[in-house]
Scaffold this active site. Structure first.
Site, mmCIF file in Angstrom:
data_model
loop_
_atom_site.group_PDB
_atom_site.id
_atom_site.type_symbol
_atom_site.label_atom_id
_atom_site.label_comp_id
_atom_site.label_asym_id
_atom_site.label_seq_id
_atom_site.Cartn_x
_atom_site.Cartn_y
_atom_site.Cartn_z
ATOM 1 N N CYS A 401 0.982 -1.378 -0.059
ATOM 2 C CA CYS A 401 -0.179 -0.130 0.011
ATOM 3 C C CYS A 401 0.766 1.219 0.024
ATOM 4 O O CYS A 401 0.572 2.183 0.947
ATOM 5 C CB CYS A 401 -0.899 -0.100 1.213
ATOM 6 N N TYR A 431 20.476 -10.293 0.258
ATOM 7 C CA TYR A 431 19.663 -9.322 0.875
ATOM 8 C C TYR A 431 18.395 -9.028 0.216
ATOM 9 O O TYR A 431 17.606 -7.859 0.313
ATOM 10 C CB TYR A 431 20.453 -7.861 0.641
#
Ligand code: LLP
Length: 477
Positions: A401, A431
């Site tokens: 969002c 990562y």
């Protein structure tokens, strides 16, 4: 600032030249895993396994790691360091678990002759889970807990890297209260040599004004060395530096090496102590897109480091130190690919009559935060089929969002890309999963290993009930 240190481009001034992913055709592009290929039907395969089949058998999003690629890169580092330091006192390669740790990959690293660099109890326990002995593990961190220091000392880790004067006192204290009524902690001091190298500001570590290490320039490093000579609970065995991440210049490492070796010579002159170890850290660059240079080979970095050590040995007359390094990204990043399903697609008009295609996938910043955090550049390719359609300037976004939820900022993808297609984003092995979150209560994707036509889980897919199981019951007023 982007990872490469350049200012962000505005929508209208993207460099379109390097947008398409080089095809995984068996050539070493440095971007796709070594075994990635297009099958006859145009579908992407990795480790002999069809990525579309993975998507239908295991679901998406999912991280896929090419075992052969990982092992090949790990072995290349080991060989390069062994060869470069053969006439000195030898070398050890620690795989930096922070890039991606699972029992399975730690096991591969150990089998290839590497050791493991951990920076938390969790990473140490993963290493132990893979069968590592204490002496095959190094422990890092700028704020280790008492429990982590105890675990390291009790298990006799090879390397307890101390980051500050405060931590030195803490380690001496833990050593003092060991079960056997007191023990001597073997420590390595992490020093900063004032070198600013590598990518984004958030991942540079060798310069002065940041949280890591004992600065040589300010005198803190020397003070720490003196403290180890005064305190009987501490045995100084070496010096360490980690100058940053995504470094493509072997000279930056030689420069740091010289600063560390000067400090070693000073320690010998002042205290008559010849430190047996020197660790040059990690940070060796990888190529994320065709716009990045091809990374130097492990042998290039290894030879630069060995030259600095040889020069020091000749000039100082001291015995050569045993050298270690801690590559993470350069072993696991290119071995990993994230596989997504394509969902909503929309065309957004840009200035100048152009438009950009927004392709939303079923993951996003929760499985790859690097684009949002470091403005990192990635590429992507259609994985379930090939297409002759003209390419369109596309942005791959996630399902979170916020508008910064971008996986691939700019990429050329066929304009007929459609709902249900499978998209592969390469160079996500480092990562990615290790920095994944549950933002918006999204379960973290699992990690699959592929090899010789077979796939198996390294880390299982998290499910929503796993997240809910940590949520305490509502207890009302
Ligand atoms: N050794 C030490 C002490 C480190 O701090 C690091 C990385 C490494 C070794 C391994 O560095 P590598 O070879 O993987 O570059 N999250 C950032 C990277 C942070 C690296 C932190 N330290 C990223 O996604 O780019």
């Amino acid at each position: 600032m982007s990872e490469s240190g350049e200012a962000k481009t505005s929508a209208a001034e993207v460099d379109y030249e390097h947008l398409a992913a080089p095809e995984p055709n068996g050539e070493v592009s440095g971007i796709w895993p070594l075994t990635a290929q297009r099958a006859d039907d145009g579908a992407l395969t990795i480790g002999g396994v069809s990525v579309a089949q993975i998507a239908s058998d295991f679901g998406t999003p999912v991280y896929v790691i090419d075992e052969v690629d990982f092992r090949t890169r790990a072995a290349a580092w080991k060989r390069a360091m062994d060869e470069a330091f053969a006439d000195l006192a030898g070398a050890d390669v620690y795989y930096a678990c922070k890039a991606f740790a699972s029992v399975g990959v730690c096991g591969w690293a150990l089998e290839e002759g590497l050791r493991l660099d951990a920076c938390s109890e969790g990473e140490m326990r993963t290493a132990f889970g893979a069968g590592a002995k204490g002496e095959q593990i190094g422990l890092h961190g700028n704020n280790k807990s008492r429990r982590e220091i105890e675990m390291a000392i009790d298990n006799g880790v090879a390397h307890l890297v101390v980051d500050s004067l405060a931590e030195l006192a803490h380690v001496a204290d833990v050593a003092h209260w060991g079960d056997d009524g007191g023990t001597v902690a073997k420590v390595v001091l992490r020093v900063t040599a004032g070198i600013h190298a590598g990518g984004h500001e958030a991942i540079s570590t060798g310069h002065e004004d940041q949280k890591f290490g004992l600065s040589i320039a300010s005198g803190a490093a020397w003070e720490a060395i003196c403290e180890t000579q005064r305190n009987q609970r501490l045995e100084l065995v070496g010096l360490h530096s980690h100058i940053g991440s995504q470094i493509f210049t072997p000279e930056a490492f030689s420069q740091a090496a010289r600063a560390l070796l000067d400090l070693r010579a000073r320690t010998a002159a002042e205290f008559g102590v010849v430190l047996p170890e020197i660790d040059f850290g990690g940070g060796y660059g990888v190529r994320y897109t065709a716009a990045d240079p091809v990374a130097p080979a492990p042998a290039d970095y290894a030879r630069a480091l060995a030259a600095a050590v040889r020069e020091h040995v000749e000039a100082s007359g001291l015995a050569a130190p045993r050298v270690s390094i801690e590559p993470g990204r350069s072993i696991v990043a290119p071995a990993g690919v994230t596989v997504y399903s394509v969902g909503a697609i929309k065309d957004v008009p840009l200035e100048g009559g152009k438009s950009r295609k927004y392709v939303a996938v079923d993951g996003g910043m929760s499985d790859n935060i690097r684009t949002a955090l470091y403005d990192a550049a990635y590429t992507a390719a259609l994985a379930n089929r090939e297409s002759d359609a003209p390419s369109a300037v596309t942005r791959v976004v996630g399902k979170h969002c916020e508008s910064g939820d971008i996986v691939v900022r700019d990429v050329a993808l066929p304009e007929d890309i459609a709902f249900g297609d499978i998209l592969a984003v390469p160079v996500t092995g480092a990562y990615g999963r290790s920095m994944a979150s549950n933002y918006n209560m999204l379960p973290r994707p699992g990690v699959l290993a592929v090899r010789e036509g077979k796939a198996h889980w390294l880390i299982y897919q998290e499910e929503v009930p796993d997240l809910l199981s940590l949520d305490a019951d509502y207890i009302g007023e």
